[in-house]
Design a protein around this motif. Structure first.
Motif, short mmCIF file in Angstrom:
data_model
loop_
_atom_site.label_atom_id
_atom_site.label_comp_id
_atom_site.label_asym_id
_atom_site.label_seq_id
_atom_site.Cartn_x
_atom_site.Cartn_y
_atom_site.Cartn_z
N ARG A 501 56.10 107.49 63.27
CA ARG A 501 55.48 106.40 64.00
C ARG A 501 55.16 105.24 63.05
NH1 ARG A 501 50.28 108.19 67.00
NH2 ARG A 501 51.74 109.78 67.75
N ASN A 502 54.75 105.59 61.83
CA ASN A 502 54.41 104.57 60.84
C ASN A 502 55.63 103.74 60.44
OD1 ASN A 502 51.78 105.50 60.81
ND2 ASN A 502 52.07 106.80 59.00
N GLN A 503 56.82 104.32 60.57
CA GLN A 503 58.04 103.63 60.14
C GLN A 503 58.75 102.86 61.26
OE1 GLN A 503 60.73 106.26 57.88
NE2 GLN A 503 59.08 107.76 57.84
N LEU A 504 58.37 103.10 62.50
CA LEU A 504 59.13 102.55 63.62
C LEU A 504 59.25 101.03 63.56
CD1 LEU A 504 58.01 104.68 66.71
CD2 LEU A 504 60.31 104.51 65.74
N HIS A 505 58.14 100.35 63.36
CA HIS A 505 58.18 98.89 63.39
C HIS A 505 59.04 98.34 62.26
CE1 HIS A 505 56.94 94.87 64.45
NE2 HIS A 505 56.55 94.64 63.21
N GLU A 506 58.89 98.93 61.08
CA GLU A 506 59.70 98.50 59.93
C GLU A 506 61.18 98.67 60.23
OE1 GLU A 506 60.52 99.93 55.33
OE2 GLU A 506 58.66 100.51 56.33
N LYS A 507 61.56 99.80 60.80
CA LYS A 507 62.96 100.04 61.13
C LYS A 507 63.43 99.09 62.24
CE LYS A 507 63.62 103.49 58.31
NZ LYS A 507 64.57 103.38 57.16
N PHE A 508 62.55 98.81 63.18
CA PHE A 508 62.86 97.89 64.28
C PHE A 508 63.21 96.51 63.72
CE2 PHE A 508 61.50 97.32 68.96
CZ PHE A 508 62.46 96.35 69.17
N VAL A 509 62.36 96.01 62.85
CA VAL A 509 62.57 94.68 62.28
C VAL A 509 63.83 94.64 61.43
CG1 VAL A 509 61.60 92.94 60.72
CG2 VAL A 509 60.12 94.09 62.38
N SER A 510 64.07 95.68 60.65
CA SER A 510 65.27 95.72 59.81
C SER A 510 66.53 95.77 60.65
CB SER A 510 65.22 96.90 58.85
OG SER A 510 65.22 98.14 59.56
N PHE A 511 66.48 96.48 61.80
CA PHE A 511 67.63 96.51 62.71
C PHE A 511 67.95 95.11 63.20
CE2 PHE A 511 69.59 96.60 66.87
CZ PHE A 511 70.50 97.64 66.82
N LEU A 512 66.92 94.37 63.63
CA LEU A 512 67.13 93.02 64.15
C LEU A 512 67.61 92.08 63.04
CD1 LEU A 512 64.04 92.58 66.51
CD2 LEU A 512 66.37 93.26 67.11
N ASP A 513 67.04 92.21 61.85
CA ASP A 513 67.46 91.34 60.74
C ASP A 513 68.91 91.59 60.37
OD1 ASP A 513 64.98 90.19 60.60
OD2 ASP A 513 64.26 91.45 58.95
N LEU A 514 69.31 92.85 60.34
CA LEU A 514 70.70 93.18 60.01
C LEU A 514 71.65 92.63 61.06
CD1 LEU A 514 72.67 94.69 58.16
CD2 LEU A 514 72.29 96.74 59.56
N ALA A 515 71.25 92.77 62.34
CA ALA A 515 72.09 92.25 63.43
C ALA A 515 72.20 90.74 63.36
CB ALA A 515 71.52 92.68 64.77
N LYS A 516 71.11 90.07 63.04
CA LYS A 516 71.13 88.61 62.92
C LYS A 516 72.09 88.16 61.83
CE LYS A 516 66.34 87.85 64.40
NZ LYS A 516 64.98 87.48 63.95
N SER A 517 72.02 88.82 60.69
CA SER A 517 72.88 88.42 59.58
C SER A 517 74.35 88.66 59.88
CB SER A 517 72.48 89.19 58.31
OG SER A 517 72.64 90.59 58.50
N SER A 518 74.65 89.74 60.60
CA SER A 518 76.05 90.02 60.93
C SER A 518 76.58 89.10 62.02
CB SER A 518 76.20 91.48 61.37
OG SER A 518 75.48 91.73 62.57
N GLN A 519 75.68 88.65 62.92
CA GLN A 519 76.10 87.78 64.00
C GLN A 519 75.98 86.30 63.65
OE1 GLN A 519 73.60 88.91 67.28
NE2 GLN A 519 74.54 90.91 67.52
#
Length: 720
Positions: A501-519
C-alpha cells in the motif's frame, strides 16, 4: 469453454480459433452462413463474407468437427449501430443458426468471431450471444493490424485473396495470390494510401486453405474464375469464383480419416423468432418492501444530477438481506428518475455499494432486473461495485448512487466480447460513458483481458494492469489517461499488505510518467489522486481504479463569469479567515471553464487546527462540516462556478469517526442551510434537497501510504 466458431473462410475467423485454443478453450463446432443461391458469390450484406462459400463445406472434414450452415434469408433491415431484434434482418439468420447449434450441443458456452475493428459486426454478434446466454470471444479485437497480419502468416495461416476492392489492388493480378506473398504489397499500400493491411476497410477478403487447425487435410484450389464486378480504373472490384478444388490429406492423418467423416455438415432450416424474447416482460420477482427506512439525496439541477439512496437499519425490524435491500433502493431510485420525466437510459454512471462482496452474484442478479440493454437503447451506464462498511455505519446492505443527464447526448463504449484489448463487460454495464466532455470510466480491476483472470502477483501488478486497461479504453475515445485524466479514485482493499500500500502511489505516478515520455504528450491536466480504503473489491481484488477524464469537444463555451450569481458571504461568524494551510486541504482542477473537480481532505491534523479549547466535543465536531462547506463554496466562487453546477458531492467519512450517518448528515445540512441564509438564498436558488452523498469508508487520503483522512469531500461541477 466449449466454443462454436463463426467461420466465413476468411483469415480472421480462422486465426481467432487458434487464439481460442491458445487461451485454453475448445472448438467443438463451426457455424457458417451462405447465400440461398449457390451460384452467387457475394451478397449485399453488412455482416457476412460469403465469397468462397463453396469451399467452406470442406472445413468440417479438414478439422474433424461438425459444421452447421444456414442460408441467409434476411437482409440488412436494422442498420443502426446498436442492434435490436428485427424480423427479416440477416442477423436473425445467425440467431437461428446458433440456436440450433446450442440445441444439438448444449455444452457450448461461447461463440468466436474474427472481428478486428467493426463495431457494427461486433455489436450484432454480442446481441445474439446475449439472447442465447453465450459468451462472445473476439481475441483479434482492436489489435494492431500490421502486427496481426504478421502473426497470422507466421503462425501458419495459408490464405488467398478472393476479393479486392481498393486502389492498388488489381483483380487480374492479385486474386488467388497467397497472403504471405501479398504482405509486402499490402504494407506498401498502407504507406501510400492509408489502407487497412488486414482489409478491415473492405479493401480485400481472403479464403483460408490451410492452417494448423486443419489436422486432417488441406484444401487445394485447382481452378477458379475471376469475376469483375466493377471495372473502375482506380479501384476495380473483383471476386474469385472457385470452380474445382480437392482435399489433400496430411501426413499425420489416418489414411481414411477424411473419407470416414460423412454427415459432419448440418443444414439449418427454420424461421426466426416471431417476437423478441429479450423484450418480453417477465415477472422479475420484485416485491414491495417498507419505505420507512429509505433515505434520498439529490445533487444538482435538472441538466446533470446525482440521486443517492440508502437504508437505515431499524433494530425493531427483522433484518433483511442484500437482495431485498437492493430491490428497495433501486425501486426508489427508479421512482425518482421517473418523477423527472426520465428513465434508466438517462443514467450515465452507477455506484453500487454493497455490505458483503461475497454476495456479488446476488447483487448482480438483482441489478439486472432493473438495468437492461432494452431499457437503455443509447447504451447501458458504466458502473463501479465496491464493498463498504454499511452495516457498521448503521445502514442497510445496499447503497446506490446514480448520475443522471436530462438529454441523450451520451456516448457509451460497451464491449461484451472477451478479447485481448481490455476486460469485457458481459452484462448491463459498460466500460465508459462520455457526456459533455467528461469521460466516466467504470472501475478497472487488474484483469488480464483475454483470460479475465486477476493478476496474482500482488497489488502493484494489479494496479499496472488496471492502468493498462484504462489506457486501452481511453484510446477508444481518442484520449489518454496520461494527458486527459482529471481525477483518479483508487479503491484499496483492506486486504492489501501495508508494505505494498505504501508503494502504490509511487508506482502509479511512475507508470504515468513513463507513459507520458513514450507518448510525448504535450499537454497534461495534472490529475487529482484520491485513495479510499474499503473492506473488499470484486473478485477479491486488491486495487480498483476509477478514472475521470476530460475529452475536448468542438463546442463553444460561454466564458462569461457568474460572480454576480455567487456570494462568498461573511463567514466571520463561523470563525474562519482564509489561511495558507487551508489550501493544503484542497486539490482543485478547473478545465476550460467547464469542469471543476475538488477534493477536500480533513485529517486528524486539520481537526487539531480547528480545535477550540473552550468548545465541547459536539461543538468541535460541528466545526468540521462548516469548515468543509466554507472551503468548497470559496473554491466554487473563486472559479466562477455555482452550487447549481454541482453534479455530485460525495462526502467519504471514516467509520473511525464514531458518528452515525444521520448525525453527520444533519450537521452538513445545517452547514448548507447557514450558507444559504448568509447568501440570502442566492447560493442554491431553490434547491431544497440535501445536495451531498455521505459514503462510509475505512479511510481515505491523497496518497496510498496515508489513508487517515477522517472526512474527504469529492466535488464535481459542470458548467452547462
Amino acid at each position: 469453454m466449449k466454443v462454436v466458431a463463426l467461420v466465413s473462410g476468411g483469415k480472421d475467423s480462422c486465426y481467432v480459433m487458434m487464439k481460442c485454443i491458445q487461451y485454453g478453450h475448445e472448438i467443438v463446432a463451426l457455424a457458417n452462413l451462405l447465400p440461398v443461391d449457390d451460384s452467387v458469390d457475394e451478397l449485399d450484406s453488412y455482416m457476412y463474407q460469403t465469397v468462397g462459400h463453396q469451399i467452406i463445406v470442406s472445413y468440417a472434414e479438414c478439422m474433424n468437427v461438425p459444421l452447421f450452415r444456414r442460408r441467409i434469408r434476411g437482409s440488412s433491415r436494422h442498420q443502426k449501430l446498436s442492434y435490436q431484434m428485427t424480423q427479416g434482418d440477416e442477423v436473425e439468420d445467425m440467431f437461428v443458426l446458433l440456436s440450433e447449434v446450442k440445441r444439438q450441443i448444449p455444452s457450448i458456452t461461447a461463440v468466436s468471431s474474427g472481428a478486428i475493428a467493426s463495431d457494427y459486426q461486433r455489436l450484432r454478434v454480442e446481441s445474439i450471444c446475449s439472447r442465447l446466454g453465450l459468451v462472445s470471444l473476439a481475441f483479434l479485437w482492436k489489435q494492431d493490424q500490421t502486427l496481426l497480419l504478421q502473426e497470422m502468416i507466421a503462425n501458419g495461416i495459408k490464405a488467398i485473396l478472393v476479393k479486392v476492392a481498393a486502389i492498388g489492388l488489381d483483380p487480374s493480378k492479385h486474386l488467388g495470390k497467397d497472403l504471405a506473398f501479398m504482405e509486402p504489397h499490402l504494407l506498401k499500400l498502407k504507406e501510400l494510401y492509408g489502407s487497412n493491411v488486414c482489409g478491415e476497410g473492405g479493401e480485400y477478403e481472403t479464403l483460408t486453405l490451410d492452417c494448423p487447425l486443419f489436422t486432417n487435410a488441406r484444401i487445394v484450389l485447382d481452378e477458379f474464375e475471376v469475376k469483375l464486378h466493377s471495372p473502375d480504373s482506380i479501384a476495380p472490384v473483383g471476386v474469385l469464383h472457385p470452380t474445382i478444388f480437392h482435399l489433400e490429406k496430411k501426413g499425420n492423418a489416418d489414411s481414411n480419416s477424411v473419407e470416414e467423416e460423412p454427415g459432419l455438415v448440418f443444414e439449418v432450416q427454420g424461421d426466426g423468432p416471431n417476437t423478441p424474447e429479450s423484450t418480453c416482460q417477465l415477472d422479475n420477482g420484485i416485491v414491495e418492501h417498507t419505505r420507512t427506512r429509505v433515505n434520498l439525496s439529490k445533487t444538482g439541477k435538472e441538466n446533470t444530477f446525482s440521486i443517492c439512496c440508502w437504508l437505515e437499519e431499524d433494530s425493531s425490524e427483522s433484518s433483511t438481506g442484500l437482495k431485498e435491500d437492493l430491490e428497495t433502493v433501486l425501486t426508489e431510485i427508479e421512482t425518482q428518475i421517473l418523477k423527472h420525466g426520465l428513465n434508466w437510459q438517462n443514467v450515465l454512471y452507477i455506484h453500487l455499494y454493497i455490505s458483503d462482496m461475497t454476495e456479488f452474484a446476488v447483487a448482480n442478479e438483482t441489478y439486472v432486473k432493473f438495468i437492461t440493454q432494452e431499457k437503455c437503447p443509447f447504451g447501458v451506464p458504466s458502473r463501479s461495485t465496491i464493498e463498504l462498511p454499511l452495516v457498521q455505519a448503521g445502514l442497510g446492505k445496499a447503497y446506490v448512487e446514480v448520475l443522471v443527464a436530462n438529454d441523450h447526448s451520451k456516448r457509451v463504449l460497451h464491449v461484451q466480447s472477451i478479447s485481448s484489448w481490455a476486460p469485457s463487460c458481459i452484462g448491463p454495464y459498460s466500460q465508459a460513458t462520455l457526456h459533455k466532455g467528461v469521460l466516466h470510466m467504470a472501475g478497472q480491476l487488474g484483469l488480464d483481458p483475454p483470460t479475465m483472470n486477476l493478476r496474482n502477483e500482488g497489488a502493484i501488478a494489479e494496479l499496472n494492469q488496471a492502468l493498462t486497461n484504462s489506457e486501452a479504453i481511453a484510446e477508444a475515445f481518442r484520449c489518454s489517461i496520461t494527458s486527459s485524466a482529471i481525477l483518479f479514485v483508487v479503491f484499496c482493499s483492506a486486504r492489501t499488505e501495508q508494505s505494498e500500500r505504501n508503494q502504490l502511489h509511487e508506482k502509479f505516478v511512475s507508470f504515468l510518467d513513463l507513459a507520458k515520455s513514450s507518448q510525448r504528450v504535450s499537454r497534461t491536466l495534472d490529475p487529482i489522486f484520491l485513495y479510499i480504503l474499503v473492506p473488499d473489491l470484486p473478485k477479491r481484488a486488491l486495487v480498483e481504479v476509477k478514472p475521470v477524464l476530460y475529452v475536448e469537444e468542438d463546442t463553444e463555451t460561454d466564458d462569461e463569469t457568474r460572480k454576480d450569481q455567487l456570494c462568498e458571504g461573511d463567514y466571520s461568524c463561523w470563525g474562519y479567515k482564509p489561511e495558507k494551510w487551508h489550501q493544503d486541504c484542497m486539490q482543485t482542477r478547473v478545465i476550460d471553464g467547464k469542469i471543476c473537480v475538488t477534493v477536500l481532505s480533513i485529517s486528524a491534523e486539520v481537526m487539531r487546527k480547528l480545535h477550540e479549547p473552550s468548545g465541547d466535543e459536539d461543538q468541535q465536531l460541528e466545526r468540521i462540516p462548516r469548515f468543509c462547506v466554507y472551503l468548497l463554496n470559496k473554491t466554487l466562487s473563486e472559479n466562477s462556478f455555482s452550487w447549481q453546477d454541482t453534479t455530485s458531492l460525495r462526502i467519504h467519512f471514516s467509520t473511525s469517526l464514531g458518528v452515525s450517518l444521520k448525525r453527520l448528515s444533519d450537521m452538513f445540512e445545517t452547514a448548507f442551510k447557514e450558507l444559504n441564509e448568509m447568501s440570502h438564498g442566492v447560493t442554491f436558488s431553490g434547491l431544497k434537497e440535501p445536495i451531498f452523498n455521505l459514503v462510509p469508508v475505512l479511510g481515505a487520503g491523497n496518497t496510498s501510504a496515508s489513508l487517515d483522512n477522517i472526512i474527504t469531500c469529492e466535488l464535481c461541477s459542470l458548467r452547462s
